[in-house]
Design a protein around this motif. Sequence first.
Motif: not given
Length: 381
Positions: A363-381
Amino acid sequence: VKTETLLQHFGEEEKVLGAVTPPLFQNSLYTFPSCDEFMQTMQALPEQGPYVYARVGNPTARLVEEKIAALEGTETARLFAGGMAAISMGIMTQVAAGAHVVCADTCYGPTRQLLQEYLPKFGVATTFVDARCHEDVFDAVRPETTLIFLESPSSMLFRLQNLELIGRYGKEKKITTMIDSTWATPLFQNPARYGIDIVAHSASKYLGGHSDVIAGVLCGSHEWMARMTRTEVQIYAPSLSPFAAWLLLRGMRTLPVRMKQHQESGNRIAAYLEDHPAVERVFHPGLMSHPQRDLVTHQMHGTSSLFSFQPKVQSTEEVKAIVDRLVYFGIGVSWGGFESLAIPAQVQPLDWMEPRWIIRVHIGLEDTDDLIRDLDQALCP
Ligand SMILES: Cc1ncc(COP(=O)(O)O)c(C=O)c1O
């Protein structure tokens, strides 16, 4: 002084020509006013100079070494051309033909390769153990054991070893203990406090912090360091280039602020994944549910943002597809920089009957909400 202040000022009391950042000593060699001074320095090879040749010492590197030693609470430190150079050299100082090493089975791949495949050529044997249990470590020790090698938290599954018990055992039995402490950084864990003799870091990760330098460091005693400087350092020439040391110095200025954010973001995203319906299990020492949570709070002062999770799907194609769908996470090795990363990996520690697919994320220094949204779309396309 406190860590934050130390990183800005320690060793920099004298400003060369008033320059606010220390100069980069790029020169390869040093000249002396007389043969006597030259010969005395060659004899002594003092850590803090006068310097002779950049293979064995450099003032830019020395500044970084002094800061890291101060953070780790060791007598001294030395920079290397990478984390693996540091680990290899540290191990080489402790083995000879006929020696035996005990190593945590979930150590970093190339460390295992060195111990399992390379060192046997020179008559050095290694036993790999599930080092979460200190008794298993002690049971594997033989009369010819010269080194216990730890990596805590370890690669891929982030398992801990009890530094206090193993450090004390090493002292009692006069067996050197060494640890790859990269994951924790010197901010979140100081193994020397528990009697661990040699502390290694890949400085290519959080210490550098910007994915633009490959470096390593070993921390330990003056006496051991002087021996290593005359032997392994002279022979293998694994020293860090002055420019890389200078970049590392710059990266380390912001280590405490970055680690604060990495810790917060890593813990938040790990907790999110733990509750995700597509995730079987999350491996992160920062989670309250981590099976070694008591040990985490006992021997660490914080947790970082590299962790892994086991997706419910286990076919190679499905696991790769999750990673491929990620937008903000680059697919790439290494970690500890400003950017988020993800890789699929198949792992099988000693206690698993079969290999399992995990996804390792940084987990880098990006915004965590952005990262969570990204993980969510990757896990539940
Ligand atoms: C835990 C750990 N130790 C050591 C290393 C090796 O460090 P370097 O790449 O700086 O040689 C790495 C990663 O590369 C690592 O993840």
